[in-house]
Scaffold this active site. Structure first.
Site: not given
Length: 229
Positions: A120, A135, A157
């Protein structure tokens, strides 16, 4: 260079990092000494994040030291055989890494032969910039340039799914917006469960889901496991 860049750390029905352990074992090649950057952790302490990572990797014979806990982190990175960068908040990760002067030492260590493992946010940090992170919260990392170990941008993701009735942008739309203002970038939409392994100068896509590559003014290109970049 040796890199293992994972979209995420957890899959449904599996323990934390369980799906990644065979990949890690495959790329260790006898490496045992690892440093861990826990700085992306916002809702867990860096000590807890390090302990969690150390416990998962212990069965592979890997000894993990939290870089935040050593007196000379630059020397620790130089001596490490594995550099592990955990997921969480990419902005916080880059901010702490930059302020501590760790970016150039990580690049030097990996170029000397250390294995880089990141999931990630840790995968984002390996890219030229962190401009494809998803984010929040956003903190100021004093610039978005990152490690540049992998030449393309990764969007971890990646999914185009939207809840029914949701009117916000899809992930692809957000990537397309980025490519309008930064058309020089190539962005890899890396779904959960997928990864990119770099070994002996060759980058290979892995995982069960279709990955998409985005370039300005072009249709998205679907890629499957085994594709070589």
């Amino acid at each position: 260079m040796e890199l293992l860049l994972l979209s995420n750390s957890t899959l449904p029905g599996k323990a934390w990092l369980e799906h990644a352990l065979p990949l890690v074992a495959e790329q260790l090649h006898g490496r045992r000494s690892a440093v861990f950057l826990p700085f992306a952790g916002v809702t867990q302490t860096w000590d807890d994040y390090t302990a969690k990572t150390a416990a998962v990797l212990a069965p592979l014979g890997v000894s993990v030291t939290g870089i935040h806990s050593v007196a000379d982190p630059v020397a620790a990175i130089a001596d490490a055989e594995v550099v592990i960068v955990g997921g969480g908040n990419t902005f916080q990760l880059l901010k702490e890494s930059r302020e501590r002067g760790l970016l150039a030492p990580i690049v030097a260590a990996v170029k000397r032969g250390a294995l880089y493992i990141g999931w990630s946010a840790g995968a984002n940090l390996a890219c030229p910039t962190i401009r494809t992170t998803n984010d929040m919260p956003i903190v100021d990392p004093q610039g978005f340039d990152a490690l540049g170990l992998f030449p393309l941008q990764i969007n971890p993701h990646f999914t185009n799914a939207l809840p029914e009735g949701h009117k916000g942008e899809t992930r692809e739309q957000r990537i397309r917006e980025l490519l309008v203002v930064a058309p020089e970038l190539t962005v890899i939409g890396l779904p959960e469960g997928n990864w990119i392994q770099v070994s002996k100068g060759q980058a290979t896509l892995g995982g069960p889901n279709t990955t998409y590559v985005f370039n300005a003014g072009e249709e998205a290109v679907p890629l499957e496991a085994g594709h070589r970049f």
